[in-house]
Design a protein around this motif. Sequence first.
Motif, short mmCIF file in Angstrom:
data_model
loop_
_atom_site.label_atom_id
_atom_site.label_comp_id
_atom_site.label_asym_id
_atom_site.label_seq_id
_atom_site.Cartn_x
_atom_site.Cartn_y
_atom_site.Cartn_z
N ASP A 109 72.85 -26.49 -17.20
CA ASP A 109 71.87 -25.61 -17.53
C ASP A 109 72.56 -24.34 -17.99
O ASP A 109 73.82 -24.21 -17.74
N GLU A 112 73.36 -18.40 -15.24
CA GLU A 112 72.13 -17.64 -14.54
C GLU A 112 72.06 -16.25 -14.74
O GLU A 112 71.34 -15.43 -14.60
N TYR A 201 62.49 -12.67 -14.51
CA TYR A 201 63.64 -11.97 -14.87
C TYR A 201 64.05 -11.04 -14.28
O TYR A 201 63.08 -10.24 -13.66
N ALA A 222 69.46 -11.34 -15.33
CA ALA A 222 69.42 -12.62 -14.51
C ALA A 222 68.02 -13.54 -14.88
O ALA A 222 66.92 -13.02 -15.05
N LYS A 223 68.18 -14.57 -14.96
CA LYS A 223 67.10 -15.64 -14.98
C LYS A 223 67.32 -16.92 -14.11
O LYS A 223 67.34 -17.74 -14.50
N SER A 224 67.01 -16.67 -12.91
CA SER A 224 67.20 -17.52 -11.73
C SER A 224 66.26 -17.25 -10.82
O SER A 224 66.63 -16.34 -9.89
N LYS A 226 66.15 -18.23 -7.88
CA LYS A 226 66.97 -17.95 -6.56
C LYS A 226 67.56 -16.75 -6.48
O LYS A 226 67.74 -16.11 -5.28
N ILE A 227 68.28 -16.36 -7.48
CA ILE A 227 68.91 -14.94 -7.28
C ILE A 227 67.77 -13.97 -7.59
O ILE A 227 68.17 -13.04 -6.50
#
Length: 340
Positions: A109, A112, A201, A222-224, A226-227
Motif C-alpha cells: 500500500d 500512511e 485524513y 496522514a491517511k490511515s 489506525k493513526i
Amino acid sequence: MNEEEIVEKLQKLGLTKYESLAYITLLKLGPSKATDITKESGIPHTRVYDVLSSLHRKGFVDVMQGSPRLYKPVNPEVVLEKIKEDFIEDVENLKVAFLELYREVHGEDLPEIWTIQGFENTVERAEYVIRTAKHEVLINTPFEFLKLLKSEIRARKDIVFVIISNFDEIPDWLKGNNIILARSGGAPWLMASWIIGDIDYALFFGALPKDKRREKFYSFWAKSPKIIQNYMHWFYTIYLDNSEIIKPLNYATAPKPLSLVNIRTLITVLKYVELPRKIEVIGRLVDTKEPVTLDGEITEYEYTPLTANITVNASGKEWKIGGIGSYFEDVEGEKFILLD
C-alpha cells in the motif's frame, strides 16, 4: 467576475476560447441565430457553425431546428453539475488506476504518512480536509491560521466542527449552529496544530512560519484510520479537555439526523442536551467482529481520558458502545446517528 475571467475558467473545463465566447453570448441573448452570435461575440462567421456544433456535442447548447436554425444555451446549473459529476468520477477512477500501478511495482500500500513542503500547500491540504469530510472536522490551530480556512468552514453547514483556538472573541463566521468552539488553555496549546476530517485524513504541523520561511515550511499528512484514531484521541484528551468550551453546538437547530464518527465528539455534543436521545449506531460486536446496527435511546455516557462510551437501550437490552478500537464495551461504534 468579469467576462475574461469566465472565459479563462471555461477553458480550464475543456472549452476553447471561441466555445466559451459563444456560450457566454447565448446566455446573454437567449435562443439566437448563428449570425447574431457572430455579431455579438466576434467569432468569425467561418468558424461559428463548427463552434456551435462542438458546444452541442459537449452538452452546452441545444439546437432548435427550423428556418432559421436557432441555438439555445443549456441551463448553466445543469451543465456545471454534469461536468462536476464527470470530473469526480474521473478522479476516483484515476485514484484506483494509480494505486494499481503503484502496487504492481512496490507490492504494498501507499505510505500512511507523507511530508508536505510549503506553507501554501499546507493551507490547500487543510482546505481539502474540510471540503471532503462527510461527518465532522476537528481543528486545533492558532486563530491566525484558522482565518485562512474561513471560506471553507462557512461553506460546510452539513458537518460538525470542533474548533480549538486562541480566541479573543467569536467572529460571525464561526457562530454557525454546527460549530463547537473552545478557547485553548495551558501548555498543551504550544504543542501542535491539527486538522482532522472523519477518520480519513489528518494534517499536523508545528509553529506557523515567518514570511521568509514559508517555502521551507513542513507539515505532515496522514491517511490511515489506525493513526488518525490516535490523533483524534489526543485531540480530545490533550487539547479539548484542557480548553474552555465557549460555544457548544446549537443542538436544537442543528440539522437532523446528525452523523458522527468519533465517540468523543458525540459525547461532547451530548453534554449540552438532555437524555435520553434517539440514536442509530452502526458498528461491530466487540467479541465476534460481526456487523451490527442498533436503533435505540442513549440513557447515559462515560467520558474520561481513558474511557469514552455511551449506554444504549435497544432491542430490549442495554448495550455499552464505544468508539473505533473498543475492547471493553459490547459494540465498537463506527458511526453514530442522532435522530432527534
